[in-house]
Scaffold this motif. Structure first.
Motif, PDB file in Angstrom:
ATOM      1  N   GLU A 425      -5.648  10.786  13.024  1.00 36.17           N
ATOM      2  CA  GLU A 425      -4.747  10.022  12.168  1.00 36.17           C
ATOM      3  C   GLU A 425      -4.821   8.520  12.446  1.00 36.17           C
ATOM      4  OE1 GLU A 425      -0.695  11.189  12.740  1.00 36.17           O
ATOM      5  OE2 GLU A 425      -0.625  10.571  14.838  1.00 36.17           O
ATOM      6  N   LEU A 426      -4.619   7.751  11.378  1.00 31.38           N
ATOM      7  CA  LEU A 426      -4.446   6.296  11.442  1.00 31.38           C
ATOM      8  C   LEU A 426      -5.670   5.567  11.988  1.00 31.38           C
ATOM      9  CD1 LEU A 426      -0.758   6.266  12.746  1.00 31.38           C
ATOM     10  CD2 LEU A 426      -1.522   5.645  10.445  1.00 31.38           C
ATOM     11  N   GLU A 486      -4.836  14.967   4.400  1.00 32.44           N
ATOM     12  CA  GLU A 486      -3.632  14.464   3.742  1.00 32.44           C
ATOM     13  C   GLU A 486      -3.532  12.946   3.829  1.00 32.44           C
ATOM     14  OE1 GLU A 486       0.898  15.996   3.716  1.00 32.44           O
ATOM     15  OE2 GLU A 486       0.164  15.378   5.685  1.00 32.44           O
ATOM     16  N   ALA A 487      -3.281  12.304   2.680  1.00 33.19           N
ATOM     17  CA  ALA A 487      -2.924  10.879   2.601  1.00 33.19           C
ATOM     18  C   ALA A 487      -3.940   9.972   3.281  1.00 33.19           C
ATOM     19  CB  ALA A 487      -1.535  10.648   3.185  1.00 33.19           C
ATOM     20  N   ASN A 488      -5.219  10.264   3.087  1.00 30.62           N
ATOM     21  CA  ASN A 488      -6.284   9.378   3.553  1.00 30.62           C
ATOM     22  C   ASN A 488      -6.735   8.467   2.410  1.00 30.62           C
ATOM     23  OD1 ASN A 488      -7.000  10.741   6.318  1.00 30.62           O
ATOM     24  ND2 ASN A 488      -6.922  12.418   4.835  1.00 30.62           N
ATOM     25  N   ILE A 489      -7.292   7.317   2.756  1.00 28.92           N
ATOM     26  CA  ILE A 489      -7.954   6.446   1.787  1.00 28.92           C
ATOM     27  C   ILE A 489      -9.448   6.528   2.078  1.00 28.92           C
ATOM     28  CG2 ILE A 489      -8.185   4.110   0.895  1.00 28.92           C
ATOM     29  CD1 ILE A 489      -5.411   3.533   2.098  1.00 28.92           C
ATOM     30  N   TRP A 618      -7.194  -2.288  -0.647  1.00 29.03           N
ATOM     31  CA  TRP A 618      -7.018  -2.153   0.792  1.00 29.03           C
ATOM     32  C   TRP A 618      -5.762  -1.326   1.053  1.00 29.03           C
ATOM     33  CZ3 TRP A 618     -11.200  -3.530   3.260  1.00 29.03           C
ATOM     34  CH2 TRP A 618     -12.021  -4.500   2.701  1.00 29.03           C
ATOM     35  N   PRO A 619      -5.577  -0.810   2.263  1.00 21.08           N
ATOM     36  CA  PRO A 619      -4.391   0.007   2.543  1.00 21.08           C
ATOM     37  C   PRO A 619      -3.080  -0.664   2.158  1.00 21.08           C
ATOM     38  CG  PRO A 619      -5.958   0.241   4.318  1.00 21.08           C
ATOM     39  CD  PRO A 619      -6.527  -0.802   3.401  1.00 21.08           C
ATOM     40  N   SER A 620      -2.942  -1.967   2.438  1.00 24.86           N
ATOM     41  CA  SER A 620      -1.686  -2.646   2.111  1.00 24.86           C
ATOM     42  C   SER A 620      -1.461  -2.689   0.601  1.00 24.86           C
ATOM     43  CB  SER A 620      -1.688  -4.062   2.685  1.00 24.86           C
ATOM     44  OG  SER A 620      -2.806  -4.798   2.209  1.00 24.86           O
ATOM     45  N   ALA A 637       2.728   4.538   6.535  1.00 24.87           N
ATOM     46  CA  ALA A 637       1.797   4.705   7.655  1.00 24.87           C
ATOM     47  C   ALA A 637       0.515   3.910   7.452  1.00 24.87           C
ATOM     48  CB  ALA A 637       1.469   6.187   7.835  1.00 24.87           C
ATOM     49  N   TRP A 638       0.096   3.700   6.193  1.00 24.65           N
ATOM     50  CA  TRP A 638      -1.147   2.974   5.946  1.00 24.65           C
ATOM     51  C   TRP A 638      -1.104   1.551   6.488  1.00 24.65           C
ATOM     52  CZ3 TRP A 638      -1.797   4.662   0.141  1.00 24.65           C
ATOM     53  CH2 TRP A 638      -2.267   5.982   0.107  1.00 24.65           C
TER      54      TRP A 638
END
Length: 660
Positions: A425-426, A486-489, A618-620, A637-638
């Motif tokens: 994760e992350l 789950e919830a990946n970019i 981008w994530p943001s 979380a991103w």
């Protein structure tokens, strides 16, 4: 940008105030010290061995140990025999033993030993080196035994064998970047018109490349040449019509700063060195081994040049390797085997032959987790020697966590997993899988029973070479099952996510940007890979049998695994693809005889701007995007992907003192 962030992190570390604990047992070590000294800051010891002996005496003599600290001052500490810490060197949870560099001082634990004075390169040898390089090369007398070039592992180990300063030198090669393309002639000779094959010392050269498969590299030694043809000693099975390759270790290839060649006849190392450096040759197998020890912290040290590993932690407990740098390792940077609750944090690992970190721990018989953690690490330039299956991080066993790491610039996968219940994760992963195909930035597969892992909140970008559809962001290869993605970019990959015939996988809430294909699921167990899964003696059913008495435990932990014992086991059943957002990417694809009823597709949406290539995702940006929020929800979380400054700070539980 990433280097700038790293500098900011380091600056924050050095600016931290450190509390003083003058009454704690403390020893100082310096290359200018003396082992007859007391070990105080004004009277330091000279060797690590002397400090280790003093710590042992203290631990053996006290029934109420206090936290122990050994402070290493700037300089190089050469390792000829492995520095080993064992049970007698252990602390307690309340009183750990710390081995640390003084804040801001460069402490290098090295297995490299500098060579003597240089000598001129003989003219009859110099003429085989490219003319432009001749004024820059120097010779160094060295024996074949010291270099180890008679060993069968020579082609792989030589990639980190010679160092100069902080730079790993490369055996002379052609081409210097990328790969040449060669073809086989009559099944025995290899041809390439764009590369000059070695002529002076053909027996010392070899070919390194992808001769049979695009995912596994090989080394071929040579026995004859003629013009643009060479004849290898070994012909690979099923050779590719066109093979990517390099010629390695020939004087004709020595045309670039940082390259070297060893002439066996004259016992002479010839190198084009960076200015004001001299070569050091790797002689140590492993630099630090921590065996069956507990409650030890290793902080702020640089580990450089080893034949096999920098650090091995075997059957340890509560071992922390923090804020260290590892580079120039022939095989694996840090190896964690067995044990519980060990942590590798805030480390920089680069220039390694295979894996940066390898973890083999946790009990697959009982599904007891090892609880090992890899956090806030910066990993790059892995797979330098052996490319195929050389991931930055390799996990096997049960229950390891990889969190908030940045992994970049590698030949193959960033993270490869075997086993159960891992958490990824992350992490910020980019520019990996640059030299392989049929792989993924995060890769797992080949066993139905390896379930329970979670891959979430990671940012994967620029995976593989653009246009190569056979490089995946996340690849569940050959029947990988029971995984949560789950919830990946995932950005700029051939296929963002691929499920190769597996079952019971959940692919939920991911954002897929600028990928040739977004999500693919196939039922290869009913087509070209049926032999892997159909029949009681097929490899996948053997995996079930090998659980033995643990089978009931697995069925209880993973209820869907029981369906693998039914006649429908070859079907890719139970996969759920829900709430994913596609931006400028190909559609979701169901292939290879898969039935639409076997896969759940729900609430997956194309982004309104998907027809345009937008490089600003981008994530943001995505965390606040209205379409993403509508489908996935807020993903705070991103904003915390990649190494975190606060988590990477070097906060020691002790501090250096002028009292001992």
């Amino acid at each position: 940008m990433y280097r700038h962030l790293r500098q900011l992190c380091c600056a924050a570390v050095l600016a931290l105030p450190t509390p003083a604990f003058a009454d704690l047992p403390t020893w100082h070590v310096s290359p200018t010290g003396d082992d007859s000294n007391t070990g105080s800051i004004t009277s330091p010891l000279r060797t690590i061995a002397a400090a280790q002996s003093a710590v042992r005496q203290y631990l053996e003599s006290t029934t109420s140990p206090k936290p122990v600290s050994v402070w290493l001052h700037a300089g190089e500490y050469s390792v000829t025999e492995c520095w080993t810490l064992g049970p007698k060197d252990s602390g307690t949870p309340d009183a750990p033993v710390l081995w640390s560099a003084i804040d801001g001082e460069k402490v290098v634990i090295t297995g490299g030993h500098p060579l003597g004075t240089f000598t001129k390169v003989p003219l009859d040898l110099l003429i085989h080196i490219p003319e432009a390089a001749r004024p820059h090369v120097t010779g160094w007398e060295i024996s074949s035994e010291l270099l180890g070039n008679d060993a069968t592992t020579w082609p792989q180990h030589c990639f980190a064998k010679i160092y100069a300063g902080d730079q790993a030198l490369t055996p002379a090669r052609s081409p210097n970047c990328d790969w040449a393309i060669g073809t086989w002639i009559d099944g025995s000779q290899f041809q390439c018109e764009t590369v000059d094959f070695p002529k002076h010392d053909i027996e010392s050269a070899w070919l390194h490349g992808f001769f049979s498969d695009h995912w596994a590299d090989q080394f071929l030694t040579l026995r004859d040449h003629s013009g643009d043809l060479v004849e290898p000693d070994f012909i690979p099975d099923n050779p590719l019509a066109e093979a990517r390759f390099r010629t390695i270790h020939a004087p004709e290839n020595l045309d670039l700063l940082g390259e070297w060649y060893f002439d066996k006849k004259n016992q002479l190392l010839i190198a084009w060195l960076p200015e004001n450096t001299r070569p050091a040759i790797t002689q140590a197998d492993t630099l630090l081994a921590i065996y069956a020890a507990h409650d030890i912290r290793i902080e702020g040290l640089i580990f450089q040049q080893a034949e096999h590993m920098a650090i091995e932690v075997a059957r340890g407990k509560n071992i922390v390797v923090n804020n260290c740098r590892v580079n120039g390792i022939c095989d694996t940077g840090i190896h964690v085997f067995g044990g519980t609750n060990n942590t590798v944090s805030a480390c920089t690992i680069e220039h390694v032959g295979r894996h940066a970190i390898r973890v083999e721990a946790g009990d697959r018989t009982t599904l007891v987790s090892c609880e090992h953690k890899i956090e806030n690490c910066w990993i790059s330039d892995f797979g330098r020697a052996k490319i195929g299956f050389s991931s930055a991080i390799y996990l096997a066993g049960v229950g390891s966590t990889v969190r908030n790491c940045r992994i970049a610039d590698g030949s193959d996968a960033a993270i490869r997993m075997d086993g159960n219940d891992h958490l990824i994760e992350l992490n910020d992963i980019h520019n990996v899988c640059q030299d392989t195909s049929d792989t993924g930035a995060i890769y797992l597969g080949h066993d139905w029973t390896e379930r329970g892992s979670t891959i979430r909140h990671n940012y994967l970008s620029d995976i593989g070479r653009r246009g190569n559809i056979d490089v995946m962001g996340i690849y569940l290869d050959d029947f990988a099952s029971g995984t949560l993605i789950e919830a990946n970019i995932i950005r700029n990959a051939g296929r963002a996510i691929a499920v190769g015939g597996g079952r019971d996988n959940q692919i939920n809430g991911n954002v897929i940007v600028d990928c040739t294909m977004s999500i693919q699921v196939d039922a290869r167990g009913q087509s070209w890979a049926a032999d892997q899964v159909q029949g009681v003696n097929s490899p996948l059913h053997i995996c079930l049998k090998e659980l033995g008495n643990s089978q009931s435990l697995y069925f209880e932990r993973y209820p869907n695994l029981h369906s693998c014992t039914t006649p429908l086991a070859s079907h890719a059943d139970g996969n759920k693809i829900e709430n994913n957002v596609l931006i400028g990417s190909g559609s979701i694809s169901l292939e290879s005889n898969i039935s639409r009823s076997e896969v759940t597709l729900a609430n997956n949406r194309k982004h309104p701007g998907s027809s345009l290539r937008d490089t600003s995702w981008w994530p943001s940006t995505l965390a606040s995007d209205s379409t993403v929020q509508a489908v996935i929800g807020e993903v705070v979380a991103w904003l915390h992907i990649g190494p975190q400054m606060t988590a990477s700070k070097l906060i020691s539980i002790h501090s250096p003192s002028d009292k001992n």
